[in-house]
Design a protein around this motif. Structure first.
Motif, PDB file in Angstrom:
ATOM      1  N   GLY A  96       2.587   1.233   3.566  1.00 15.19           N
ATOM      2  CA  GLY A  96       1.811   0.710   4.680  1.00 15.19           C
ATOM      3  C   GLY A  96       2.473  -0.515   5.264  1.00 15.19           C
ATOM      4  N   GLY A  97       2.681  -0.513   6.581  1.00 18.45           N
ATOM      5  CA  GLY A  97       3.295  -1.645   7.249  1.00 18.45           C
ATOM      6  C   GLY A  97       2.292  -2.749   7.541  1.00 18.45           C
ATOM      7  N   SER A  98       2.782  -3.867   8.015  1.00 14.59           N
ATOM      8  CA  SER A  98       1.939  -5.038   8.224  1.00 14.59           C
ATOM      9  C   SER A  98       0.912  -4.831   9.329  1.00 14.59           C
ATOM     10  CB  SER A  98       2.814  -6.249   8.552  1.00 14.59           C
ATOM     11  OG  SER A  98       3.606  -5.979   9.694  1.00 14.59           O
ATOM     12  N   GLN A  99       1.177  -3.904  10.242  1.00 15.89           N
ATOM     13  CA  GLN A  99       0.247  -3.651  11.345  1.00 15.89           C
ATOM     14  C   GLN A  99      -0.663  -2.468  11.084  1.00 15.89           C
ATOM     15  OE1 GLN A  99      -0.076  -5.661  13.867  1.00 15.89           O
ATOM     16  NE2 GLN A  99       1.816  -6.042  14.986  1.00 15.89           N
ATOM     17  N   GLY A 100      -0.599  -1.912   9.885  1.00 12.97           N
ATOM     18  CA  GLY A 100      -1.433  -0.766   9.579  1.00 12.97           C
ATOM     19  C   GLY A 100      -0.753   0.560   9.841  1.00 12.97           C
ATOM     20  N   ASN A 101       0.509   0.534  10.258  1.00 16.66           N
ATOM     21  CA  ASN A 101       1.223   1.790  10.428  1.00 16.66           C
ATOM     22  C   ASN A 101       1.779   2.258   9.091  1.00 16.66           C
ATOM     23  OD1 ASN A 101       2.939  -0.557  10.608  1.00 16.66           O
ATOM     24  ND2 ASN A 101       4.641   0.863  10.913  1.00 16.66           N
ATOM     25  N   LEU A 102       2.387   3.419   9.056  1.00 16.28           N
ATOM     26  CA  LEU A 102       3.024   3.944   7.854  1.00 16.28           C
ATOM     27  C   LEU A 102       4.527   4.051   8.091  1.00 16.28           C
ATOM     28  CD1 LEU A 102       0.566   6.808   6.852  1.00 16.28           C
ATOM     29  CD2 LEU A 102       0.870   4.604   5.715  1.00 16.28           C
ATOM     30  N   TYR A 123       3.431   9.506  16.151  1.00 16.80           N
ATOM     31  CA  TYR A 123       4.662   9.517  15.385  1.00 16.80           C
ATOM     32  C   TYR A 123       5.583  10.610  15.925  1.00 16.80           C
ATOM     33  CZ  TYR A 123       2.392   6.760  11.642  1.00 16.80           C
ATOM     34  OH  TYR A 123       1.749   5.782  10.917  1.00 16.80           O
ATOM     35  N   GLN A 182       1.108   2.484  18.435  1.00 18.14           N
ATOM     36  CA  GLN A 182      -0.167   2.326  17.748  1.00 18.14           C
ATOM     37  C   GLN A 182      -1.167   1.673  18.689  1.00 18.14           C
ATOM     38  OE1 GLN A 182       0.095   0.048  14.128  1.00 18.14           O
ATOM     39  NE2 GLN A 182      -2.120  -0.304  14.010  1.00 18.14           N
ATOM     40  N   TYR A 212       0.884  -1.157   0.000  1.00 17.78           N
ATOM     41  CA  TYR A 212       0.000   0.000   0.000  1.00 17.78           C
ATOM     42  C   TYR A 212       0.930   1.216   0.000  1.00 17.78           C
ATOM     43  CZ  TYR A 212      -3.699  -3.186   1.606  1.00 17.78           C
ATOM     44  OH  TYR A 212      -4.590  -4.207   1.722  1.00 17.78           O
ATOM     45  N   PHE A 251       1.580   5.544  -0.445  1.00 15.68           N
ATOM     46  CA  PHE A 251       0.960   6.835  -0.188  1.00 15.68           C
ATOM     47  C   PHE A 251       1.949   7.957  -0.500  1.00 15.68           C
ATOM     48  CE2 PHE A 251      -2.501   5.032   2.406  1.00 15.68           C
ATOM     49  CZ  PHE A 251      -1.954   3.828   2.773  1.00 15.68           C
ATOM     50  N   TYR A 270      -2.424   6.560  16.288  1.00 12.61           N
ATOM     51  CA  TYR A 270      -0.973   6.454  16.173  1.00 12.61           C
ATOM     52  C   TYR A 270      -0.309   7.707  16.733  1.00 12.61           C
ATOM     53  CZ  TYR A 270      -2.555   3.443  12.278  1.00 12.61           C
ATOM     54  OH  TYR A 270      -3.202   2.517  11.488  1.00 12.61           O
ATOM     55  N   LEU A 313       6.990   5.915  13.610  1.00 16.95           N
ATOM     56  CA  LEU A 313       5.965   5.447  14.533  1.00 16.95           C
ATOM     57  C   LEU A 313       6.538   5.213  15.918  1.00 16.95           C
ATOM     58  CD1 LEU A 313       3.001   4.408  14.873  1.00 16.95           C
ATOM     59  CD2 LEU A 313       3.945   2.114  14.495  1.00 16.95           C
ATOM     60  N   VAL A 361      -1.149  -2.002  19.952  1.00 17.52           N
ATOM     61  CA  VAL A 361      -0.860  -2.925  18.854  1.00 17.52           C
ATOM     62  C   VAL A 361       0.638  -3.042  18.630  1.00 17.52           C
ATOM     63  CG1 VAL A 361      -1.122  -3.321  16.372  1.00 17.52           C
ATOM     64  CG2 VAL A 361      -3.063  -2.451  17.718  1.00 17.52           C
ATOM     65  N   ASP A 362       1.330  -1.905  18.679  1.00 15.88           N
ATOM     66  CA  ASP A 362       2.766  -1.882  18.405  1.00 15.88           C
ATOM     67  C   ASP A 362       3.390  -0.746  19.177  1.00 15.88           C
ATOM     68  OD1 ASP A 362       4.782  -1.629  15.305  1.00 15.88           O
ATOM     69  OD2 ASP A 362       5.346  -1.891  17.408  1.00 15.88           O
ATOM     70  N   GLY A 399      -5.645  -2.179  10.916  1.00 24.71           N
ATOM     71  CA  GLY A 399      -4.476  -2.665  10.207  1.00 24.71           C
ATOM     72  C   GLY A 399      -4.532  -2.437   8.699  1.00 24.71           C
ATOM     73  N   GLY A 400      -3.650  -3.034   7.974  1.00 21.90           N
ATOM     74  CA  GLY A 400      -3.676  -3.037   6.521  1.00 21.90           C
ATOM     75  C   GLY A 400      -3.112  -1.811   5.860  1.00 21.90           C
ATOM     76  N   GLY A 401      -2.544  -0.863   6.602  1.00 27.75           N
ATOM     77  CA  GLY A 401      -1.956   0.309   5.966  1.00 27.75           C
ATOM     78  C   GLY A 401      -2.977   1.241   5.364  1.00 27.75           C
ATOM     79  N   PHE A 418      -3.592   1.129  -3.621  1.00 26.44           N
ATOM     80  CA  PHE A 418      -3.821  -0.141  -2.928  1.00 26.44           C
ATOM     81  C   PHE A 418      -3.738  -1.303  -3.905  1.00 26.44           C
ATOM     82  CE2 PHE A 418      -4.203   2.112   0.650  1.00 26.44           C
ATOM     83  CZ  PHE A 418      -5.414   2.296   1.284  1.00 26.44           C
TER      84      PHE A 418
END
Lengths: 112, 115
Positions: free
Chosen positions: A94-100, B35, B48, A32, A34, B33, B45, B55-56, B99-101, A51
């Motif tokens: 996009g990272g695996s945990q939904g972070n950027l 940052y 999260q 993903y 951006f 989040y 980051l 989560v992280d 999740g999922g970016g 995406f």
């Protein structure tokens, strides 16, 4: 590990000229992707995102970006730059945990 | 729709002092989040949250940084004691999707200067 490289720290273009900002990513799966813009003293604003599907994506303010899997790139383009486009531009994956995960950014200056 | 709110916008403290930042995400956004953006770099980051669970937090310097998100809405990030290298902009972001970016919405940030 995921990472993003923006090779150009600072770019100066003349108003009305075309613009291309480079972004390369490292990610094992389909990413993903951006592009965000940050004006001085402001938060980050999303310009566009990829995406899946069409590899040429359109964003706000006349920006577009093209996803090229073979080159691991997601370059940002604009056909004619306006003085108000002067800002810092960040590419992110996009990272695996939904972070950027962000690149270090490219500062754009616009000459009149 | 109101955006992500952060306060204060600016803070200057001396090293070894403590400081706290507050974030109110967009209503209904489950994921929040924090940052850290050091001058000349992209945001990194720190932590999260999903609702009020972490989560992280793998990049949070836990010896001096702490964060909480009580009731799954507002969040507070604290630094105690602050070091010179903590000078940065602290950005809060939120999103609706787990999740999922997915697309994140950012607040204006808090610029911290440690002297």
């Amino acid at each position: 590990a995921q990472s993003v490289t923006q090779p150009d720290i600072h770019i100066t273009v003349s108003e009305g000229a075309s613009l291309e900002l480079r972004c390369n990513y490292s990610y094992g799966a389909t990413p993903y992707l951006f592009w965000y813009v940050q004006s001085p003293g402001q938060g980050l604003q999303l310009l566009l995102k990829y995406f899946s599907g069409d590899t040429l994506v359109q964003g706000i303010k006349g920006f577009e970006a093209e996803f090229k899997r073979s080159q691991s790139s997601f370059n940002l383009r604009k056909p004619s730059v306006h003085w108000s486009d002067a800002a810092e531009y960040f590419c992110a994956v996009g990272g695996s945990q939904g972070n950027l995960i962000f690149g270090k950014g490219t500062k754009l200056s616009v000459k009149p | 729709e109101a955006g992500v709110a952060q306060s204060p916008r600016y803070k200057i403290i001396e090293k070894r002092q403590s400081v706290a930042f507050w974030c109110n995400p967009i209503s209904g956004h489950a994921t929040l989040y924090w940052y850290q953006q050091i001058l000349g770099q992209g945001p990194k980051l720190l932590i999260q949250f999903q609702n009020n669970g972490v989560v992280d937090d793998s990049q949070l310097p836990k010896d001096r940084f702490s964060a909480e998100r009580l009731k799954g809405v507002d969040s507070t990030l604290k630094i105690q004691p602050a070091k010179l290298e903590d000078s940065a902009v602290y950005l809060c972001a939120s999103t609706t999707v787990q999740g999922g970016g997915y697309e994140q919405y950012f607040g204006p940030g808090t610029r911290l200067t440690v002297t």
